[in-house]
Motif scaffolding. Structure first.
Motif, short mmCIF file in Angstrom:
data_model
loop_
_atom_site.label_atom_id
_atom_site.label_comp_id
_atom_site.label_asym_id
_atom_site.label_seq_id
_atom_site.Cartn_x
_atom_site.Cartn_y
_atom_site.Cartn_z
N ASN A 9 0.67 -1.27 0.05
CA ASN A 9 -0.09 0.02 -0.08
C ASN A 9 0.87 1.23 -0.04
OD1 ASN A 9 1.17 0.00 2.77
ND2 ASN A 9 -0.85 0.56 3.54
N VAL A 164 -2.48 1.01 -10.06
CA VAL A 164 -2.56 -0.07 -8.91
C VAL A 164 -2.67 -1.08 -9.89
CG1 VAL A 164 -3.72 0.97 -7.26
CG2 VAL A 164 -5.13 0.32 -9.16
N LEU A 173 -0.12 -1.18 -4.76
CA LEU A 173 -0.16 0.54 -5.19
C LEU A 173 1.23 1.02 -5.97
CD1 LEU A 173 -1.65 3.36 -4.89
CD2 LEU A 173 -0.25 3.62 -2.80
#
Length: 238
Positions: A9, A164, A173
């Motif tokens: 992330n 993404v 990400l």
């Protein structure tokens, strides 16, 4: 853990250097990891023919990759006589993304063109181009407001973009080229600071993806774009 040691992330290190080019009305260099894109906004006292006499302006973009921006030399498209389909697609995407947050009536019959030139490509050049192009356009508008060439700011929201994807089964990400090249799902998301979408481009390579995976990717994109817009604001107000 990803090849560059990031968490799934986590964005790549992002830097935006404003006023990168002396003669542009607004410009910046955006660095997303090893991807580097120069974005320069220019004002022209004209509009496309379909807007003449309407009182409305226009925002558009051009995009290109410099010959030494990748591991193998890229042939200049001027030597081919016309831009490739990929180039046309990307510059239309950048233009649409910018126009989504601009009141063209306030701009008047003049046009802002943002040139996005890739100095170095390592994945995500189109999304970096959109994020940087917004900063360049905003700097151009700041200049016009200072010169009293505009009655008020035509930009009503920020816009940014990020990639993404699903890499080795993991929603991730901001893909670098190595990840993008073998991702099971690759997606580009353009979003405003209101959390509204301008465009979503998503493709599976081989195995289709589920609604749950789609939602995971969109949540990652929203997180990344929120961070990018915070950096845009910090850069513009510095």
């Amino acid at each position: 853990m990803r090849s560059d040691k990031r968490k799934p992330n986590q964005l790549r290190p992002i830097k935006i250097h404003k006023h990168f080019q002396k003669y542009a009305s607004g410009s910046c260099l955006i660095e997303c990891g090893n991807t580097k894109v120069v974005c320069a906004a220019s004002l022209e006292k004209r509009v496309p023919p379909f807007l003449k006499g309407t009182g409305k302006g226009w925002v558009t973009a051009e995009y290109g990759m410099l010959p030494a921006s990748c591991t193998e030399r890229i042939i200049r498209e001027s030597s081919k006589g016309k831009p490739s389909g990929r180039t046309q697609e990307i510059q239309r995407l950048i233009g649409r993304s910018l126009r989504a947050v601009v009141d063209l009536g306030v701009l008047g019959e003049q046009m802002i063109t943002v040139d996005c030139d890739v100095l170095q490509g390592d994945g995500g050049t189109r999304t970096a181009g959109i994020t940087g192009a917004f900063v360049a356009m905003s700097l151009c508008v700041q200049k016009l407001l200072k010169e009293k060439a505009l009655a008020r700011n035509p930009i009503h929201h920020h816009v940014a973009a990020v990639s993404v994807g699903i890499v080795d089964g993991v929603p991730s990400l901001d893909l670098c080229y190595e990840e993008d090249a073998h991702a099971e799902v690759d997606m580009n998301v353009v979003m405003t600071d209101e959390g509204k979408f301008v465009e979503v481009q998503g493709t599976a390579e081989g195995k289709p993806f589920s609604t749950q995976q789609m939602n995971q990717l969109m949540a990652l994109a929203k997180k990344g774009i929120t961070e990018l817009i915070q950096l845009q604001k910090k850069t513009l107000h510095a």
